[in-house]
Design a protein around this motif. Structure first.
Motif, PDB file in Angstrom:
ATOM      1  N   THR A  21       0.824  -1.185  -0.017  1.00  0.00           N
ATOM      2  CA  THR A  21       0.037   0.076  -0.010  1.00  0.00           C
ATOM      3  C   THR A  21       0.968   1.324  -0.069  1.00  0.00           C
ATOM      4  OG1 THR A  21      -0.118  -0.135   2.559  1.00  0.00           O
ATOM      5  CG2 THR A  21      -1.900  -1.242   1.181  1.00  0.00           C
ATOM      6  N   GLU A  22       2.165   1.146   0.191  1.00  0.00           N
ATOM      7  CA  GLU A  22       2.888   2.406   0.211  1.00  0.00           C
ATOM      8  C   GLU A  22       4.004   2.527  -0.994  1.00  0.00           C
ATOM      9  OE1 GLU A  22       5.227   1.929   4.091  1.00  0.00           O
ATOM     10  OE2 GLU A  22       3.167   1.613   5.066  1.00  0.00           O
ATOM     11  N   ARG A  23       4.531   1.446  -1.369  1.00  0.00           N
ATOM     12  CA  ARG A  23       5.513   1.388  -2.383  1.00  0.00           C
ATOM     13  C   ARG A  23       5.067   0.678  -3.758  1.00  0.00           C
ATOM     14  NH1 ARG A  23      10.873   2.686  -0.542  1.00  0.00           N
ATOM     15  NH2 ARG A  23      10.665   3.070   1.776  1.00  0.00           N
ATOM     16  N   LEU A  24       5.857   1.117  -4.703  1.00  0.00           N
ATOM     17  CA  LEU A  24       5.589   0.550  -6.059  1.00  0.00           C
ATOM     18  C   LEU A  24       6.950  -0.315  -6.504  1.00  0.00           C
ATOM     19  CD1 LEU A  24       4.438   3.707  -8.252  1.00  0.00           C
ATOM     20  CD2 LEU A  24       2.978   1.887  -7.157  1.00  0.00           C
ATOM     21  N   ASN A  25       6.562  -1.402  -7.336  1.00  0.00           N
ATOM     22  CA  ASN A  25       7.891  -2.263  -7.956  1.00  0.00           C
ATOM     23  C   ASN A  25       8.016  -1.807  -9.438  1.00  0.00           C
ATOM     24  OD1 ASN A  25       8.907  -4.889  -9.324  1.00  0.00           O
ATOM     25  ND2 ASN A  25       9.628  -4.746  -7.255  1.00  0.00           N
ATOM     26  N   VAL A  26       9.330  -1.069  -9.671  1.00  0.00           N
ATOM     27  CA  VAL A  26       9.287  -0.736 -10.999  1.00  0.00           C
ATOM     28  C   VAL A  26      10.495  -1.115 -11.646  1.00  0.00           C
ATOM     29  CG1 VAL A  26       9.736   1.358 -12.167  1.00  0.00           C
ATOM     30  CG2 VAL A  26       8.226   1.740 -10.365  1.00  0.00           C
ATOM     31  N   LEU A  27      10.274  -1.639 -12.746  1.00  0.00           N
ATOM     32  CA  LEU A  27      11.719  -2.263 -13.521  1.00  0.00           C
ATOM     33  C   LEU A  27      11.949  -1.240 -14.635  1.00  0.00           C
ATOM     34  CD1 LEU A  27      13.496  -4.576 -14.539  1.00  0.00           C
ATOM     35  CD2 LEU A  27      11.841  -5.176 -16.194  1.00  0.00           C
ATOM     36  N   PHE A  28      13.362  -0.629 -14.178  1.00  0.00           N
ATOM     37  CA  PHE A  28      13.808   0.621 -14.832  1.00  0.00           C
ATOM     38  C   PHE A  28      14.626   0.250 -16.237  1.00  0.00           C
ATOM     39  CE2 PHE A  28      13.065   2.622 -10.904  1.00  0.00           C
ATOM     40  CZ  PHE A  28      12.419   3.925 -11.405  1.00  0.00           C
TER      41      PHE A  28
END
Length: 548
Positions: free
Chosen positions: A520-527
């Motif tokens: 609920t607080e963070r995102l998982n991002v593939l840069f």
């Protein structure tokens, strides 16, 4: 004893009585010239089949028989070839010929098989085909000669297609001249039919037709062209520029052979030439078939064209290609109507096959892997057929009427048409030890796998659709900061992990989903690129990314 074909489980009493009536009518029409199968004593004497060639005959060859008289019309020789220990297709095919014939007394059937099946088929025929003139032929040495000419490649499809008995129709005069008591030098014609066919017309009208100097007669099929099967680059390399790649194919499910013309034109030798070319070529000379392509190349269009009613085919095919599907849609078959038939779009084509030629057909051909006798009982998606006019008096387990713009069409399951001629008795032949031998078992299992492949493919497509649907729903779920799965983002500033910058400002990435530990607080991002050259997604706070 009179054979009484019974109803398959699930058919209604009315259908059962109709099935009984067809064979009773056929038997009543037999006159003094009818021929009965051998007695048990005679059959026992012929049980040793070590010598080759040999033949078992259900025919009384008394020269006083009306069939031997020159005043009578010639015998109609109908030939089937099979090494399948499941005798149901052959029995059904023969029953259907007799049921549709107006001159049963002219019919002589030739069943060509392997030695270990010959006696067993004859015993089955004594019960299931009583009153019908049948000769059973085998020649193990000749069978091996044919087999030696066949080379199998994976592109051909099912291994069962490489059987010598798939090519035996090209050698009918050789088989019969050695052993038949009815075939002789005066026999002008032989009518070959695949065992996976159902005859609804009178074969005598074919047998008596004018053929001129043509070696055979068959039905053209212009929905497919020669280049659908054959690699014409290889054909041209072999020096055969005279063969037209765009010419229509002909289906070999029913072939009327003029024996003299066939032999004079050396058609069998030409087929053997193409078989040898296929076997030795560095590239595939043809695909999706074994016996059909060399026959087509050998004939090169030199045959009498029969009416399309004599080969309504594809009743065993699991799918229609793009061209066939497009032709069907032109007739008004929308996705909604096809759904009522349990047919679905697959890669531009359709699965399973929709047969529209069966209404007025004189022959139904179950070519393809989905043979009626191989399908699992719970297979729902099966080829569907317009109801044949000749079989309208039956009640069917499944029936669907479609309101097309031109006229309404009633469809039934193609497999159920075949089952109308099937009796309750188990016709699958087993050896003396009551066990299938290894080769027969492998053939049967291979055939069954192919027959039910559409069911497995359909289940896989359903799982794929469900996975896509689930993925789409997941993408719609908003994550921390209002972001969504799959959304393109960019780093709002340099992003550090454990004090080291791993992503530079404005580096682009894609949101993979929520952080596993802090969803609920963070995102998982593939840069797209990391400064430390690692290919890993990282968890970020919503303010650390922005829309690019």
């Amino acid at each position: 004893p009179e054979p009484t074909p019974g109803a398959r489980s699930g058919t209604c009493p009315h259908g059962s009585s109709m099935r009984v009536s067809w064979l009773l009518t056929a038997l009543l029409l037999f006159t003094a010239g009818s021929v009965w199968l051998m007695t048990t004593t005679q059959l026992t004497a012929l049980h040793d089949v070590e010598e080759s060639p040999s033949m078992l005959s259900g025919a009384d060859q008394d020269s006083s028989s009306p069939l031997a008289s020159s005043d009578e019309p010639p015998r109609v020789h109908v030939c089937l070839c099979s090494d399948d220990p499941d005798f149901r297709p052959a029995v059904v095919a023969i029953r259907s010929v007799v049921a549709a014939s107006s001159q049963q007394e002219r019919l002589v059937f030739h069943f060509i098989t392997e030695p270990e099946l010959a006696v067993r088929f004859f015993k089955v025929a004594r019960v299931q085909l009583a009153g019908i003139r049948i000769e059973v032929h085998w020649d193990e040495d000749f069978q091996q000669v044919i087999q030696s000419k066949i080379g199998f490649r994976a592109s051909a499809g099912r291994k069962v297609l490489a059987s010598a008995f798939n090519f035996a129709p090209f050698y009918l005069p050789q088989f019969l001249s050695k052993t038949s008591q009815t075939f002789n030098d005066d026999t002008r014609r032989l009518l070959y039919m695949d065992a996976d066919t159902l005859i609804l017309g009178d074969v005598a009208e074919l047998y008596d037709m004018e053929m001129g100097e043509k070696p055979c007669a068959a039905v053209p099929y212009c929905h497919q062209r020669l280049n659908h099967y054959i690699n014409f680059d290889v054909v041209r390399e072999l020096g055969h520029a005279e063969i037209d790649p765009e010419s229509c194919i002909a289906n070999r499910g029913l072939v009327l052979i003029d024996v003299q013309n066939w032999n004079q034109l050396k058609i069998t030798e030409s087929i053997e030439y193409w078989l040898d070319s296929y076997r030795t070529a560095t590239r595939d000379l043809w695909v999706s078939g074994m016996s059909q392509p060399p026959w087509l190349l050998a004939m090169n269009g030199n045959y009498v064209q029969l009416g399309h009613e004599w080969n309504c085919n594809s009743l065993g095919r699991s799918s229609m290609d793009k061209t066939e599907a497009a032709e069907l849609r032109k007739l008004g078959f929308t996705d909604e109507l096809l759904g009522l038939l349990r047919v679905e779009s697959v890669g531009g084509g359709l699965a399973p096959y929709v047969v529209t030629c069966s209404s007025d057909a004189k022959l139904l051909h179950y070519n393809g892997a989905m043979k009626p006798w191989l399908l699992d009982s719970d297979t729902i998606q099966v080829p569907v057929c317009t109801m044949p006019t000749a079989l309208r008096d039956y009640n069917y387990n499944w029936m669907k009427e479609l309101p097309l713009s031109s006229n309404n069409l009633t469809f039934v399951a193609c497999a159920e048409l075949w089952s109308l001629y099937l009796s309750d008795e188990l016709l699958y032949s087993q050896n003396a030890a009551n066990e299938e031998d290894r080769v027969a078992k492998e053939k049967r299992e291979d055939a069954r796998r192919w027959a039910n492949k559409i069911k497995q493919d359909s289940e896989q497509r359903a799982k794929a659709r469900e996975a896509r649907k689930k993925e789409k729903e997941e993408r719609k779920k908003k994550l921390a900061g209002g972001y969504m799965v799959g959304q393109n983002v960019a780093a709002a500033h340099d992003i550090s992990v454990r004090g080291k910058v791993v992503v530079r400002k404005n580096c682009k990435g894609v949101v993979q989903g929520p952080s596993l530990n802090h969803p609920t607080e963070r995102l998982n991002v593939l840069f797209k690129e990391r400064s430390d050259k690692k290919i890993r997604s990282i968890n970020v706070l919503p303010f650390e990314v922005k829309s690019p």
